[in-house]
Design a protein around this motif. Structure first.
Motif, PDB file in Angstrom:
ATOM      1  N   ILE A   1       1.287  -0.650   0.019  1.00  0.00           N
ATOM      2  CA  ILE A   1      -0.154  -0.077  -0.074  1.00  0.00           C
ATOM      3  C   ILE A   1       0.662   1.243  -0.319  1.00  0.00           C
ATOM      4  O   ILE A   1       1.525   1.578   0.825  1.00  0.00           O
ATOM      5  N   GLY A   2       0.918   1.944  -1.031  1.00  0.00           N
ATOM      6  CA  GLY A   2       1.357   3.288  -0.981  1.00  0.00           C
ATOM      7  C   GLY A   2       0.832   4.678  -0.934  1.00  0.00           C
ATOM      8  O   GLY A   2      -0.137   4.441  -1.735  1.00  0.00           O
ATOM      9  N   GLY A   3       1.533   5.593  -1.049  1.00  0.00           N
ATOM     10  CA  GLY A   3       1.425   6.674  -1.329  1.00  0.00           C
ATOM     11  C   GLY A   3       1.159   7.128  -2.999  1.00  0.00           C
ATOM     12  O   GLY A   3       1.487   6.421  -3.996  1.00  0.00           O
ATOM     13  N   SER A   4       1.085   8.862  -2.936  1.00  0.00           N
ATOM     14  CA  SER A   4       0.981   9.350  -4.510  1.00  0.00           C
ATOM     15  C   SER A   4       1.995   9.041  -5.111  1.00  0.00           C
ATOM     16  O   SER A   4       2.294   8.701  -6.617  1.00  0.00           O
ATOM     17  N   GLY A   5       3.234   9.548  -5.107  1.00  0.00           N
ATOM     18  CA  GLY A   5       4.501   8.948  -5.199  1.00  0.00           C
ATOM     19  C   GLY A   5       4.870   7.571  -5.819  1.00  0.00           C
ATOM     20  O   GLY A   5       6.358   7.608  -5.980  1.00  0.00           O
ATOM     21  N   LEU A   6       4.272   6.337  -5.726  1.00  0.00           N
ATOM     22  CA  LEU A   6       4.706   5.185  -5.700  1.00  0.00           C
ATOM     23  C   LEU A   6       5.234   4.714  -7.236  1.00  0.00           C
ATOM     24  O   LEU A   6       6.117   4.257  -7.512  1.00  0.00           O
ATOM     25  N   LEU A   7       4.107   5.296  -7.569  1.00  0.00           N
ATOM     26  CA  LEU A   7       4.097   4.127  -9.097  1.00  0.00           C
ATOM     27  C   LEU A   7       4.733   5.634  -9.391  1.00  0.00           C
ATOM     28  O   LEU A   7       5.621   4.807 -10.868  1.00  0.00           O
ATOM     29  N   LYS A   8       5.814   6.269  -9.881  1.00  0.00           N
ATOM     30  CA  LYS A   8       6.760   7.112 -10.066  1.00  0.00           C
ATOM     31  C   LYS A   8       8.273   6.559  -9.217  1.00  0.00           C
ATOM     32  O   LYS A   8       9.237   7.092 -10.103  1.00  0.00           O
ATOM     33  N   SER A   9       8.246   5.714  -8.363  1.00  0.00           N
ATOM     34  CA  SER A   9       9.157   5.262  -8.106  1.00  0.00           C
ATOM     35  C   SER A   9       9.450   4.393  -8.744  1.00  0.00           C
ATOM     36  O   SER A   9       9.173   3.922 -10.400  1.00  0.00           O
ATOM     37  N   GLN A  10      11.019   4.301  -9.020  1.00  0.00           N
ATOM     38  CA  GLN A  10      12.408   3.596 -10.054  1.00  0.00           C
ATOM     39  C   GLN A  10      11.633   1.700 -10.115  1.00  0.00           C
ATOM     40  O   GLN A  10      11.603   1.667 -11.052  1.00  0.00           O
ATOM     41  N   MET A  11      11.616   1.100  -9.339  1.00  0.00           N
ATOM     42  CA  MET A  11      11.305  -0.155  -9.000  1.00  0.00           C
ATOM     43  C   MET A  11       9.823  -0.436  -9.580  1.00  0.00           C
ATOM     44  O   MET A  11       9.462  -0.908 -10.195  1.00  0.00           O
ATOM     45  N   MET A  12       8.972   0.566  -9.121  1.00  0.00           N
ATOM     46  CA  MET A  12       7.034   0.407  -9.888  1.00  0.00           C
ATOM     47  C   MET A  12       7.460   0.548 -11.460  1.00  0.00           C
ATOM     48  O   MET A  12       6.680   0.304 -12.283  1.00  0.00           O
ATOM     49  N   GLN A  13       8.449   1.838 -12.226  1.00  0.00           N
ATOM     50  CA  GLN A  13       8.631   2.346 -13.499  1.00  0.00           C
ATOM     51  C   GLN A  13       9.413   1.354 -13.905  1.00  0.00           C
ATOM     52  O   GLN A  13       8.733   0.935 -15.344  1.00  0.00           O
ATOM     53  N   SER A  14       9.474  -0.470 -13.753  1.00  0.00           N
ATOM     54  CA  SER A  14      10.612  -1.100 -14.167  1.00  0.00           C
ATOM     55  C   SER A  14       9.441  -2.139 -13.879  1.00  0.00           C
ATOM     56  O   SER A  14      10.128  -3.608 -14.339  1.00  0.00           O
ATOM     57  N   LEU A  15       8.584  -1.981 -13.533  1.00  0.00           N
ATOM     58  CA  LEU A  15       8.189  -3.471 -12.589  1.00  0.00           C
ATOM     59  C   LEU A  15       6.397  -3.043 -14.207  1.00  0.00           C
ATOM     60  O   LEU A  15       5.958  -2.178 -14.213  1.00  0.00           O
ATOM     61  N   ALA A  16       6.376  -4.157 -14.586  1.00  0.00           N
ATOM     62  CA  ALA A  16       5.565  -4.126 -15.451  1.00  0.00           C
ATOM     63  C   ALA A  16       3.746  -4.945 -15.227  1.00  0.00           C
ATOM     64  O   ALA A  16       4.300  -5.715 -14.798  1.00  0.00           O
ATOM     65  N   ALA A  17       3.140  -3.931 -14.868  1.00  0.00           N
ATOM     66  CA  ALA A  17       2.106  -4.102 -14.368  1.00  0.00           C
ATOM     67  C   ALA A  17       0.728  -4.325 -14.822  1.00  0.00           C
ATOM     68  O   ALA A  17       0.208  -3.346 -15.366  1.00  0.00           O
ATOM     69  N   GLU A  18      -0.223  -5.028 -14.592  1.00  0.00           N
ATOM     70  CA  GLU A  18      -1.605  -4.864 -14.999  1.00  0.00           C
ATOM     71  C   GLU A  18      -2.742  -3.811 -14.096  1.00  0.00           C
ATOM     72  O   GLU A  18      -2.642  -4.546 -13.233  1.00  0.00           O
ATOM     73  N   GLU A  19      -3.363  -3.693 -14.193  1.00  0.00           N
ATOM     74  CA  GLU A  19      -4.306  -2.378 -13.838  1.00  0.00           C
ATOM     75  C   GLU A  19      -5.587  -3.159 -13.914  1.00  0.00           C
ATOM     76  O   GLU A  19      -5.939  -3.553 -14.960  1.00  0.00           O
ATOM     77  N   ARG A  20      -6.264  -3.649 -12.605  1.00  0.00           N
ATOM     78  CA  ARG A  20      -7.353  -4.404 -12.818  1.00  0.00           C
ATOM     79  C   ARG A  20      -8.039  -3.696 -11.158  1.00  0.00           C
ATOM     80  O   ARG A  20      -7.589  -2.866 -10.444  1.00  0.00           O
ATOM     81  N   THR A  21      -9.571  -4.043 -11.452  1.00  0.00           N
ATOM     82  CA  THR A  21     -10.606  -3.693 -10.116  1.00  0.00           C
ATOM     83  C   THR A  21     -10.472  -4.961  -9.134  1.00  0.00           C
ATOM     84  O   THR A  21     -11.075  -5.956  -9.828  1.00  0.00           O
ATOM     85  N   VAL A  22     -10.038  -5.525  -7.959  1.00  0.00           N
ATOM     86  CA  VAL A  22     -11.224  -6.064  -7.070  1.00  0.00           C
ATOM     87  C   VAL A  22     -11.803  -5.976  -6.556  1.00  0.00           C
ATOM     88  O   VAL A  22     -12.093  -4.819  -5.665  1.00  0.00           O
TER      89      VAL A  22
END
Length: 106
Positions: free
Chosen positions: A30-51
């Motif tokens: 669980i992260g804050g507003s800057g999480l998706l801008k982090s280097q780790m998240m930039q390199s992660l190929a992630a699928e967005e979906r709703t649970v």
């Protein structure tokens, strides 16, 4: 069990495998507003979906940190699929935690 990040999660997955548990590990973050801008998240190929949960829907991003470690990320102020931003007093923490649990996060 180990350091945070990929190395720590891989070490945990290896120790679980040696203990006879599943070789795969799902990590919830669980992260804050800057999480998706982090280097780790930039390199992660992630699928967005709703649970969907009994407390409401939650937007999650699901990706692989390594072959053994699956990562589920929720931005707490952007977790509600019906609005772009939720102020702190309106964050649905019950739904977020239930969504992570439903997805198998430890």
């Amino acid at each position: 069990r180990g350091r945070p990040g990929r190395e720590g999660a891989d070490a945990y997955a290896r120790s679980a495998t040696m203990a006879g548990e599943s070789a795969h590990f799902t990590l919830g973050l669980i992260g804050g507003s800057g999480l998706l801008k982090s280097q780790m998240m930039q390199s992660l190929a992630a699928e967005e979906r709703t649970v969907d949960t009994e407390f409401g829907g939650v937007k999650v991003r699901v990706g692989e940190l390594s072959p053994r470690v699956r990562l589920i990320v929720v931005q707490r102020h952007a977790a509600d699929p019906d609005c772009e931003y939720s102020p702190p007093h309106l964050v649905n923490y019950q739904a977020i935690l239930q969504a992570l649990k439903n997805e198998g996060a430890h």
